[in-house]
Design an enzyme around this catalytic site. Structure first.
Site, PDB file in Angstrom:
ATOM      1  N   CYS A 121       7.503  36.264  18.415  1.00  0.00           N
ATOM      2  CA  CYS A 121       8.731  35.729  19.019  1.00  0.00           C
ATOM      3  C   CYS A 121       9.607  36.890  19.486  1.00  0.00           C
ATOM      4  CB  CYS A 121       9.447  34.877  17.968  1.00  0.00           C
ATOM      5  SG  CYS A 121      11.224  34.872  18.134  1.00  0.00           S
ATOM      6  N   GLU A 122      10.003  36.843  20.753  1.00  0.00           N
ATOM      7  CA  GLU A 122      10.768  37.995  21.273  1.00  0.00           C
ATOM      8  C   GLU A 122      12.223  38.001  20.831  1.00  0.00           C
ATOM      9  OE1 GLU A 122      10.232  37.717  25.504  1.00  0.00           O
ATOM     10  OE2 GLU A 122      12.124  36.669  25.803  1.00  0.00           O
ATOM     11  N   GLN A 162       7.612  30.632  23.722  1.00  0.00           N
ATOM     12  CA  GLN A 162       6.432  29.763  23.879  1.00  0.00           C
ATOM     13  C   GLN A 162       6.337  29.132  25.264  1.00  0.00           C
ATOM     14  OE1 GLN A 162       5.679  27.131  20.550  1.00  0.00           O
ATOM     15  NE2 GLN A 162       4.531  25.719  21.847  1.00  0.00           N
ATOM     16  N   HIS A 190       6.552  28.721  14.456  1.00  0.00           N
ATOM     17  CA  HIS A 190       7.343  29.940  14.647  1.00  0.00           C
ATOM     18  C   HIS A 190       7.848  30.414  13.291  1.00  0.00           C
ATOM     19  CE1 HIS A 190       7.904  29.680  19.157  1.00  0.00           C
ATOM     20  NE2 HIS A 190       7.197  28.602  18.844  1.00  0.00           N
TER      21      HIS A 190
HETATM   22 ZN    ZN Z   1      12.389  33.541  16.918  1.00  0.00          ZN
END
Ligand code: ZN
Length: 228
Positions: A121-122, A162, A190
């Site tokens: 996750c960025e 995503q 996540h």
């Molecule tokens: Zn995140």
């Protein structure tokens, strides 16, 4: 200024495969490329800088970098970032793709289900653990099935959201297969939701990206979405 940027772009283009060029151009054109800049650093320079930065982070947390369990941690993280989990930022790592002429005239849906992948996750730089299903209706080109898995993996190996990941896989296959008739669906957990924040251990997020007939034909979309 302009010429420096052009020069850097030229340097980083060296050795890229025709497919990697095609994919990058398609993503830029559709506005779906990961927001990145060419800072001109080599992989080795990136490794060195990240290692140095993580020595600072680990030390700032108050951990003892002279302890033999921790001593190599900045090195491990830097290596993992550059060569593994963020290797998809570098198009020279784009998988070798063989797209072949559809001589058998296959025209029924080809679907690859349950492609497991991990991404990052960025927003939090923690793991996304997901499963993708990809389908297309062959036109003039067909692709080796394992190549679809490799494409999912390549884009997973970037900091991601995503929705963008799902679209990047779609646009990549559309460009390589020269057809709009591609569909991608991703279901993912996540870890920024599971391991922190709301600490929800059971929810997952589903995203779909549909092109061509998968978007316009109820029947085709239904066939894709029903038997995932
Ligand atoms: Zn995140």
């Amino acid at each position: 200024m302009k010429s420096v940027v052009a020069e850097q772009a030229k340097v980083s283009d060296l050795g890229l495969s025709e497919e990697a060029h095609k994919v990058r151009d398609a993503l830029i054109k559709s506005g779906l490329e990961t927001p990145m800049i060419d800072n001109g650093l080599t992989s080795e320079e990136k490794y060195q800088r990240i290692k140095y930065a993580f020595e600072d982070i680990v030390g700032t947390l108050g951990l003892d970098l002279t302890d033999d369990s921790l001593a190599e941690t900045p090195h491990r993280i830097a290596k993992m970032y550059v060569r593994e989990i963020f290797s998809g930022l570098d198009y020279s790592n784009f998988p070798k793709i063989t797209v072949i002429e559809n001589k058998m005239k296959v025209d029924e849906m080809v679907k690859v289900r349950n492609i497991s992948f991990t991404s990052t996750c960025e927003h939090h730089f923690v793991t996304i653990d997901g499963m993708a299903t990809v389908a297309y209706l062959p036109k003039n080109k067909i692709i080796g099935l394992s190549k679809i898995n490799r494409i999912v993996r390549f884009f997973g190996q970037r900091p991601q959201v995503q929705e963008r990941l799902t679209q990047q896989i779609l646009v990549t296959l559309q460009a390589l297969l020269e057809t709009d008739n591609v569909a991608v669906s991703i279901d993912a957990v996540h870890y920024c939701v599971k391991a922190r924040g709301v600490m929800d251990a059971s929810s997952s997020t589903q995203t779909t990206a549909l092109g061509g007939l998968f978007k316009s034909s109820d029947k085709t979309r239904g066939e894709f979405l029903s038997s995932q």
